[in-house]
Design a protein around this motif. Structure first.
Motif, short mmCIF file in Angstrom:
data_model
loop_
_atom_site.label_atom_id
_atom_site.label_comp_id
_atom_site.label_asym_id
_atom_site.label_seq_id
_atom_site.Cartn_x
_atom_site.Cartn_y
_atom_site.Cartn_z
N PHE A 131 84.12 37.81 15.26
CA PHE A 131 85.21 37.17 14.56
C PHE A 131 86.10 36.23 15.53
CE2 PHE A 131 89.35 37.30 12.68
CZ PHE A 131 89.19 36.69 11.35
N ASN A 132 86.26 34.99 15.12
CA ASN A 132 87.04 34.18 15.76
C ASN A 132 88.50 34.07 14.94
OD1 ASN A 132 88.25 31.81 17.05
ND2 ASN A 132 86.81 30.47 16.41
N ALA A 133 89.54 34.61 15.62
CA ALA A 133 90.66 34.73 14.98
C ALA A 133 91.54 33.49 15.41
CB ALA A 133 91.56 36.10 15.57
N GLY A 134 91.11 32.49 16.13
CA GLY A 134 91.59 31.32 16.61
C GLY A 134 91.91 30.26 15.38
N ASP A 135 92.35 29.31 15.75
CA ASP A 135 92.78 28.08 14.80
C ASP A 135 91.41 27.17 14.91
OD1 ASP A 135 95.35 29.27 14.47
OD2 ASP A 135 96.11 27.94 15.80
N VAL A 136 90.89 27.02 15.81
CA VAL A 136 89.82 26.20 15.87
C VAL A 136 88.42 26.79 16.73
CG1 VAL A 136 91.27 24.10 16.54
CG2 VAL A 136 90.43 25.44 18.58
N GLY A 137 87.50 25.95 16.58
CA GLY A 137 86.01 26.49 17.05
C GLY A 137 86.13 26.76 18.62
N THR A 138 85.11 27.61 19.12
CA THR A 138 85.08 27.79 20.58
C THR A 138 84.01 28.01 21.00
OG1 THR A 138 86.11 29.08 22.43
CG2 THR A 138 85.77 30.15 20.29
N GLY A 139 83.63 27.82 22.19
CA GLY A 139 82.41 28.48 22.78
C GLY A 139 82.26 29.91 23.03
N ILE A 140 81.06 30.45 23.59
CA ILE A 140 80.96 31.77 23.89
C ILE A 140 80.41 31.75 25.40
CG2 ILE A 140 80.44 32.28 21.77
CD1 ILE A 140 77.43 32.54 22.36
N ARG A 141 80.44 33.13 25.84
CA ARG A 141 79.87 33.67 27.16
C ARG A 141 79.06 34.73 26.78
NH1 ARG A 141 80.77 37.27 31.17
NH2 ARG A 141 83.02 37.49 30.27
N ALA A 142 77.46 34.59 26.60
CA ALA A 142 76.84 35.75 26.14
C ALA A 142 76.25 36.39 27.59
CB ALA A 142 75.66 35.26 25.34
N GLU A 143 76.20 37.68 27.61
CA GLU A 143 75.41 38.43 28.51
C GLU A 143 74.40 39.24 27.97
OE1 GLU A 143 79.02 39.12 31.65
OE2 GLU A 143 78.45 40.70 30.56
N PHE A 144 72.90 38.99 28.81
CA PHE A 144 71.80 39.81 28.31
C PHE A 144 71.78 40.67 29.49
CE2 PHE A 144 71.61 35.71 26.32
CZ PHE A 144 71.12 36.03 25.08
N ARG A 145 71.72 42.00 29.44
CA ARG A 145 71.91 42.86 30.47
C ARG A 145 70.50 43.93 30.26
NH1 ARG A 145 75.34 44.54 34.44
NH2 ARG A 145 77.00 43.40 33.14
N ALA A 146 69.21 43.80 31.06
CA ALA A 146 68.25 44.64 31.08
C ALA A 146 68.41 46.12 31.55
CB ALA A 146 67.20 43.87 31.62
N THR A 147 67.86 47.07 30.67
CA THR A 147 67.93 48.36 31.08
C THR A 147 66.26 48.63 31.47
OG1 THR A 147 67.73 49.12 28.90
CG2 THR A 147 69.82 49.05 30.04
N GLY A 148 65.46 48.16 31.22
CA GLY A 148 63.93 48.12 31.39
C GLY A 148 63.42 46.82 31.33
N THR A 149 62.10 46.63 31.26
CA THR A 149 61.53 45.19 31.16
C THR A 149 61.65 44.56 29.59
OG1 THR A 149 59.74 45.97 32.63
CG2 THR A 149 59.12 44.05 31.40
N VAL A 150 62.18 43.38 29.71
CA VAL A 150 62.48 42.46 28.61
C VAL A 150 61.57 41.23 28.82
CG1 VAL A 150 64.22 41.60 27.16
CG2 VAL A 150 64.69 43.53 28.30
N SER A 151 61.21 40.62 27.90
CA SER A 151 60.71 39.19 27.93
C SER A 151 61.41 38.32 26.88
CB SER A 151 59.10 39.38 27.66
OG SER A 151 58.42 40.09 28.66
N ASN A 152 61.50 37.14 27.30
CA ASN A 152 62.18 36.32 26.64
C ASN A 152 63.10 36.48 25.63
OD1 ASN A 152 60.16 34.47 27.62
ND2 ASN A 152 58.71 35.10 26.25
N PRO A 153 64.52 36.91 26.07
CA PRO A 153 65.48 37.22 25.24
C PRO A 153 65.90 36.11 24.49
CG PRO A 153 66.48 36.92 27.56
CD PRO A 153 64.76 36.86 27.56
N GLU A 154 66.54 36.43 23.32
CA GLU A 154 67.22 35.34 22.45
C GLU A 154 68.33 35.69 21.44
OE1 GLU A 154 65.57 33.55 17.82
OE2 GLU A 154 64.32 33.64 19.75
N ILE A 155 69.33 34.93 21.15
CA ILE A 155 70.45 35.47 20.40
C ILE A 155 70.53 34.13 19.22
CG2 ILE A 155 71.88 34.17 21.87
CD1 ILE A 155 74.25 36.25 21.09
N LEU A 156 70.53 34.76 18.23
CA LEU A 156 70.52 33.90 16.86
C LEU A 156 71.73 33.79 16.10
CD1 LEU A 156 68.57 32.18 14.69
CD2 LEU A 156 68.15 34.49 13.83
N ASN A 157 72.13 32.63 15.75
CA ASN A 157 73.34 32.57 14.69
C ASN A 157 73.00 32.64 13.35
OD1 ASN A 157 75.39 31.77 12.72
ND2 ASN A 157 76.41 30.52 14.63
N VAL A 158 73.08 33.70 12.63
CA VAL A 158 72.44 34.12 11.34
C VAL A 158 72.66 32.98 10.33
CG1 VAL A 158 72.27 35.82 9.62
CG2 VAL A 158 72.33 36.38 11.71
#
Length: 292
Positions: free
Chosen positions: A180-207
């Motif tokens: 939830f962006n509570a601000g007045d305008v759009g903004t960028g993000i900082r995304a962190e992908f932290r692995a607890t085991g082996t992970v291949s080709n991570p992705e995050i999608l805007n639904v």
């Protein structure tokens, strides 16, 4: 402490001065804290009445602080003046923090020039001009949304094994989170992908939009941290492995978009071609505001 408006200028070296009614740098007038200038772009053609809207942009912000050095002692006044010149060095980047009680907003800025001083009187007057290339105020701390994480569940007074205990919890089952962006305008993000085991080709999608950040030919091992920033002028991808940080932009899919948040709800979903359950994803952002 009574509630008053305070402006604290802090340069990139960590040196700061406060402008307020309680400070030795007493404020008489401040402009530019709330107002922004909007430029509208349009086109027209022969025979057309009026214009056709093309787009708009918010101009950079200018803040002016007018005040006086509140000291009747010549030596102290000169020392305070020298300090103001030192801290407001136009060559240094800085932040300006506005506070009123618990209400705090921060903006990046640079001094347009050294402080301008009025003719000496009872108190030496000064004028400070600041330029904020990014015109939006932000909150003092980032807002965090955990897309995938482990949640604590049970806790016992008895510790097994002795003195160390055992943590019991469960993994958040949802792979979708509302940022939830509570601000007045759009903004960028900082995304962190932290692995607890082996992970291949991570992705995050805007639904909502179908845009995604996808990494190809990349395998993460336990303890690896992949960080992506989509902020304007600060678009970076880094990979931290065994304490070493390297550029990860080469793994970014060519069709990826540097995801942005619109004001209000933003649904994000994470995935990976393998090892989804070994992935913890967090999305950070700053709410941005047109004024204070």
């Amino acid at each position: 402490m009574r509630k008053i408006e305070r402006l604290v200028y802090t340069n990139q070296n960590g040196e700061s001065v406060e402008f307020s009614h309680d400070s030795l740098y007493h404020t008489d007038d401040v402009s530019g804290l709330a107002d922004v200038r909007n430029t509208i772009y349009s086109v027209n053609s022969m025979g057309q009445d009026g214009d056709t809207y093309v787009g708009n942009r918010i101009e950079s912000r200018e803040i002016e602080i007018v005040g006086c050095i509140r000291s009747r002692k010549k030596e102290e006044m000169l020392a305070l003046r020298r300090r103001l010149n030192k801290v407001l060095n136009p060559q240094l980047s800085a932040t300006l923090t506005y506070s009123y009680g618990d209400f705090i907003r921060v903006i990046d800025c640079k001094a347009n020039n050294a402080p301008v001083y009025a003719k000496p009187g009872v108190f030496a007057g000064f004028t400070v001009n600041l330029l904020c290339l990014d015109p939006f105020w932000r909150e003092n701390a980032e807002t965090k949304a955990a897309v995938a994480s482990w949640l604590g569940s049970l806790e016992f007074e008895t510790e097994i094994p002795m003195d160390t205990g055992m943590e019991l919890g469960y993994r958040e089952p949802s792979r979708i989170v509302n940022v939830f962006n509570a601000g007045d305008v759009g903004t960028g993000i900082r995304a962190e992908f932290r692995a607890t085991g082996t992970v291949s080709n991570p992705e995050i999608l805007n639904v909502d939009t179908g845009e995604y950040l996808r990494f190809n030919n990349l395998t993460l091992s336990a303890g690896d941290l992949l960080t992506v920033s989509t902020h304007y002028g600060r678009k970076v991808c880094t990979l931290k492995q065994n304490g070493a940080v390297t550029d990860a932009l080469r793994y970014l899919d060519v069709d990826s978009a540097f995801l942005q948040l619109v004001p209000g709800d933003n649904l994000f979903r994470y995935s990976a071609t393998a090892g989804e359950n070994n992935l913890e994803v967090s999305v950070y952002h700053n709410n941005k505001y047109l004024g204070v």
